[in-house]
Design a protein around this motif. Structure first.
Motif, PDB file in Angstrom:
ATOM      1  N   LEU A   1     -16.557 -21.631  12.587  1.00 62.21           N
ATOM      2  CA  LEU A   1     -17.079 -20.300  12.903  1.00 62.21           C
ATOM      3  C   LEU A   1     -18.610 -20.286  12.928  1.00 62.21           C
ATOM      4  O   LEU A   1     -19.208 -19.652  13.793  1.00 62.21           O
ATOM      5  N   ARG A   2     -19.221 -20.973  11.992  1.00 57.06           N
ATOM      6  CA  ARG A   2     -20.688 -21.014  11.958  1.00 57.06           C
ATOM      7  C   ARG A   2     -21.242 -21.761  13.170  1.00 57.06           C
ATOM      8  O   ARG A   2     -22.268 -21.372  13.729  1.00 57.06           O
ATOM      9  N   ALA A   3     -20.569 -22.810  13.588  1.00 57.22           N
ATOM     10  CA  ALA A   3     -21.005 -23.548  14.775  1.00 57.22           C
ATOM     11  C   ALA A   3     -20.896 -22.661  16.013  1.00 57.22           C
ATOM     12  O   ALA A   3     -21.757 -22.708  16.895  1.00 57.22           O
ATOM     13  N   GLY A   4     -19.861 -21.841  16.085  1.00 52.01           N
ATOM     14  CA  GLY A   4     -19.713 -20.918  17.208  1.00 52.01           C
ATOM     15  C   GLY A   4     -20.779 -19.854  17.236  1.00 52.01           C
ATOM     16  O   GLY A   4     -21.171 -19.366  18.295  1.00 52.01           O
ATOM     17  N   ALA A   5     -21.275 -19.477  16.061  1.00 47.54           N
ATOM     18  CA  ALA A   5     -22.313 -18.443  15.966  1.00 47.54           C
ATOM     19  C   ALA A   5     -23.687 -18.994  16.316  1.00 47.54           C
ATOM     20  O   ALA A   5     -24.562 -18.257  16.758  1.00 47.54           O
TER      21      ALA A   5
ATOM     22  N   LYS B   1     -26.612 -21.263  18.272  1.00 54.97           N
ATOM     23  CA  LYS B   1     -26.937 -21.500  19.681  1.00 54.97           C
ATOM     24  C   LYS B   1     -26.556 -22.923  20.089  1.00 54.97           C
ATOM     25  O   LYS B   1     -26.538 -23.254  21.252  1.00 54.97           O
ATOM     26  N   ASP B   2     -26.237 -23.771  19.112  1.00 53.32           N
ATOM     27  CA  ASP B   2     -25.907 -25.170  19.367  1.00 53.32           C
ATOM     28  C   ASP B   2     -24.434 -25.287  19.765  1.00 53.32           C
ATOM     29  O   ASP B   2     -23.548 -25.437  18.927  1.00 53.32           O
ATOM     30  N   LYS B   3     -24.180 -25.215  21.051  1.00 51.96           N
ATOM     31  CA  LYS B   3     -22.803 -25.266  21.559  1.00 51.96           C
ATOM     32  C   LYS B   3     -22.187 -26.655  21.398  1.00 51.96           C
ATOM     33  O   LYS B   3     -20.969 -26.796  21.388  1.00 51.96           O
ATOM     34  N   ASP B   4     -23.020 -27.682  21.250  1.00 49.64           N
ATOM     35  CA  ASP B   4     -22.490 -29.026  21.030  1.00 49.64           C
ATOM     36  C   ASP B   4     -21.735 -29.082  19.703  1.00 49.64           C
ATOM     37  O   ASP B   4     -20.650 -29.661  19.623  1.00 49.64           O
ATOM     38  N   ARG B   5     -22.314 -28.480  18.668  1.00 46.15           N
ATOM     39  CA  ARG B   5     -21.640 -28.445  17.357  1.00 46.15           C
ATOM     40  C   ARG B   5     -20.337 -27.654  17.445  1.00 46.15           C
ATOM     41  O   ARG B   5     -19.339 -28.017  16.836  1.00 46.15           O
ATOM     42  N   PHE B   6     -20.346 -26.572  18.201  1.00 46.71           N
ATOM     43  CA  PHE B   6     -19.153 -25.749  18.372  1.00 46.71           C
ATOM     44  C   PHE B   6     -18.052 -26.553  19.070  1.00 46.71           C
ATOM     45  O   PHE B   6     -16.902 -26.568  18.622  1.00 46.71           O
ATOM     46  N   ALA B   7     -18.412 -27.228  20.145  1.00 40.40           N
ATOM     47  CA  ALA B   7     -17.424 -28.046  20.868  1.00 40.40           C
ATOM     48  C   ALA B   7     -16.871 -29.142  19.965  1.00 40.40           C
ATOM     49  O   ALA B   7     -15.662 -29.402  19.959  1.00 40.40           O
ATOM     50  N   GLN B   8     -17.737 -29.774  19.185  1.00 42.76           N
ATOM     51  CA  GLN B   8     -17.302 -30.830  18.273  1.00 42.76           C
ATOM     52  C   GLN B   8     -16.349 -30.266  17.214  1.00 42.76           C
ATOM     53  O   GLN B   8     -15.322 -30.877  16.907  1.00 42.76           O
ATOM     54  N   ALA B   9     -16.670 -29.099  16.658  1.00 45.36           N
ATOM     55  CA  ALA B   9     -15.811 -28.484  15.641  1.00 45.36           C
ATOM     56  C   ALA B   9     -14.465 -28.064  16.244  1.00 45.36           C
ATOM     57  O   ALA B   9     -13.419 -28.224  15.609  1.00 45.36           O
ATOM     58  N   LEU B  10     -14.478 -27.565  17.474  1.00 40.61           N
ATOM     59  CA  LEU B  10     -13.220 -27.214  18.148  1.00 40.61           C
ATOM     60  C   LEU B  10     -12.364 -28.453  18.387  1.00 40.61           C
ATOM     61  O   LEU B  10     -11.150 -28.430  18.151  1.00 40.61           O
ATOM     62  N   ARG B  11     -12.990 -29.523  18.845  1.00 46.80           N
ATOM     63  CA  ARG B  11     -12.245 -30.763  19.078  1.00 46.80           C
ATOM     64  C   ARG B  11     -11.642 -31.294  17.781  1.00 46.80           C
ATOM     65  O   ARG B  11     -10.515 -31.772  17.774  1.00 46.80           O
ATOM     66  N   ARG B  12     -12.381 -31.194  16.699  1.00 53.23           N
ATOM     67  CA  ARG B  12     -11.874 -31.638  15.400  1.00 53.23           C
ATOM     68  C   ARG B  12     -10.650 -30.805  15.001  1.00 53.23           C
ATOM     69  O   ARG B  12      -9.637 -31.336  14.562  1.00 53.23           O
ATOM     70  N   ALA B  13     -10.750 -29.494  15.179  1.00 51.97           N
ATOM     71  CA  ALA B  13      -9.634 -28.604  14.848  1.00 51.97           C
ATOM     72  C   ALA B  13      -8.423 -28.915  15.727  1.00 51.97           C
ATOM     73  O   ALA B  13      -7.281 -28.947  15.241  1.00 51.97           O
ATOM     74  N   LEU B  14      -8.649 -29.156  17.008  1.00 52.64           N
ATOM     75  CA  LEU B  14      -7.544 -29.491  17.915  1.00 52.64           C
ATOM     76  C   LEU B  14      -6.892 -30.812  17.527  1.00 52.64           C
ATOM     77  O   LEU B  14      -5.670 -30.962  17.607  1.00 52.64           O
ATOM     78  N   ALA B  15      -7.690 -31.778  17.091  1.00 51.93           N
ATOM     79  CA  ALA B  15      -7.139 -33.064  16.653  1.00 51.93           C
ATOM     80  C   ALA B  15      -6.254 -32.867  15.427  1.00 51.93           C
ATOM     81  O   ALA B  15      -5.192 -33.491  15.313  1.00 51.93           O
ATOM     82  N   ILE B  16      -6.671 -31.994  14.526  1.00 50.94           N
ATOM     83  CA  ILE B  16      -5.875 -31.719  13.327  1.00 50.94           C
ATOM     84  C   ILE B  16      -4.571 -31.033  13.704  1.00 50.94           C
ATOM     85  O   ILE B  16      -3.517 -31.322  13.137  1.00 50.94           O
ATOM     86  N   LEU B  17      -4.621 -30.150  14.706  1.00 54.82           N
ATOM     87  CA  LEU B  17      -3.396 -29.465  15.149  1.00 54.82           C
ATOM     88  C   LEU B  17      -2.435 -30.409  15.859  1.00 54.82           C
ATOM     89  O   LEU B  17      -1.222 -30.194  15.822  1.00 54.82           O
ATOM     90  N   GLY B  18      -2.950 -31.417  16.512  1.00 52.67           N
ATOM     91  CA  GLY B  18      -2.085 -32.339  17.246  1.00 52.67           C
ATOM     92  C   GLY B  18      -1.350 -31.599  18.356  1.00 52.67           C
ATOM     93  O   GLY B  18      -1.959 -30.901  19.156  1.00 52.67           O
ATOM     94  N   ASP B  19      -0.030 -31.726  18.374  1.00 52.01           N
ATOM     95  CA  ASP B  19       0.787 -31.091  19.413  1.00 52.01           C
ATOM     96  C   ASP B  19       1.301 -29.712  19.006  1.00 52.01           C
ATOM     97  O   ASP B  19       2.165 -29.159  19.690  1.00 52.01           O
TER      98      ASP B  19
END
Length: 188
Positions: free
Chosen positions: A116-120, A122-140
């Motif tokens: 959430l902090r990464a999304g807030a 201005k650094d969208k790279d951190r946000f994308a990285q945090a989203l990818r990490r969350a998606l990896a944890i979710l798997g399928d």
């Protein structure tokens, strides 16, 4: 039709072919390897998405690039059914239940806060990285992709929705105050 529905349909028209057997596997692979929003903006496939969405209304180019980066890693669900929201699934345990006592959620509260902090920021790279990490944890694990797309498109747009606030309520499985108010108004 509202802009939300139009944007969602346009993004879906871009995303599903990316993962089809007849799609551009090279484009998908390049998007998956992107390390930053700039890398995604250097990909023609991202510009196809931007052009499609901008033709229908307004959305931030950087949010569209973040969306391109994340959707390259998420396969469309085979059977369209109603799935829980993204943050709700992140807050569930690995066996898909609401945590009780000391049961840990799929995504730890610390990582959820970082997302959430990464999304807030201005650094969208951190946000994308945090989203990818969350998606990896979710798997399928399936989640509501339509809502996810809209949440990412308008993540910092306070006039459209307050995604960060909504995600906190969904993650912790707490009813929204606005939902409570709507029920009270209905009963009057």
């Amino acid at each position: 039709m509202q802009y939300d529905q139009i944007a969602d349909a346009v993004v879906e028209d871009w995303w599903k072919p990316l993962h089809s057997d007849h799609g551009d596997r090279g484009a998908k692979a390049r998007l998956k390897r992107c390390k930053s929003v700039l890398d995604a903006l250097l990909e023609p496939e991202t510009h196809k998405l931007i052009a499609k969405v901008h033709g229908k209304g307004y959305a931030s180019e950087t949010n569209l690039a973040v969306l391109a980066l994340t959707l390259a890693r998420v396969k469309p669900a085979e059977q369209p059914t109603r799935f829980p929201k993204f943050a709700t699934v992140l807050g569930h345990t690995r066996d898909n239940k609401i945590p009780k006592d000391n049961d840990p959620p799929r995504l730890s509260p610390m990582r959820f806060s970082a997302l959430l902090r990464a999304g807030a920021d201005k650094d969208k790279d951190r946000f994308a990285q945090a989203l990818r990490r969350a998606l990896a944890i979710l798997g399928d694990t399936p989640f509501d992709m339509r809502r996810f797309v809209l949440d990412i498109l308008f993540f910092n747009d306070q006039t459209q929705r307050n995604t960060q606030r909504n995600w906190t309520f969904e993650y912790y499985h707490t009813p929204h105050a606005s939902n409570t108010q709507s029920r009270e108004e209905t009963q009057l």
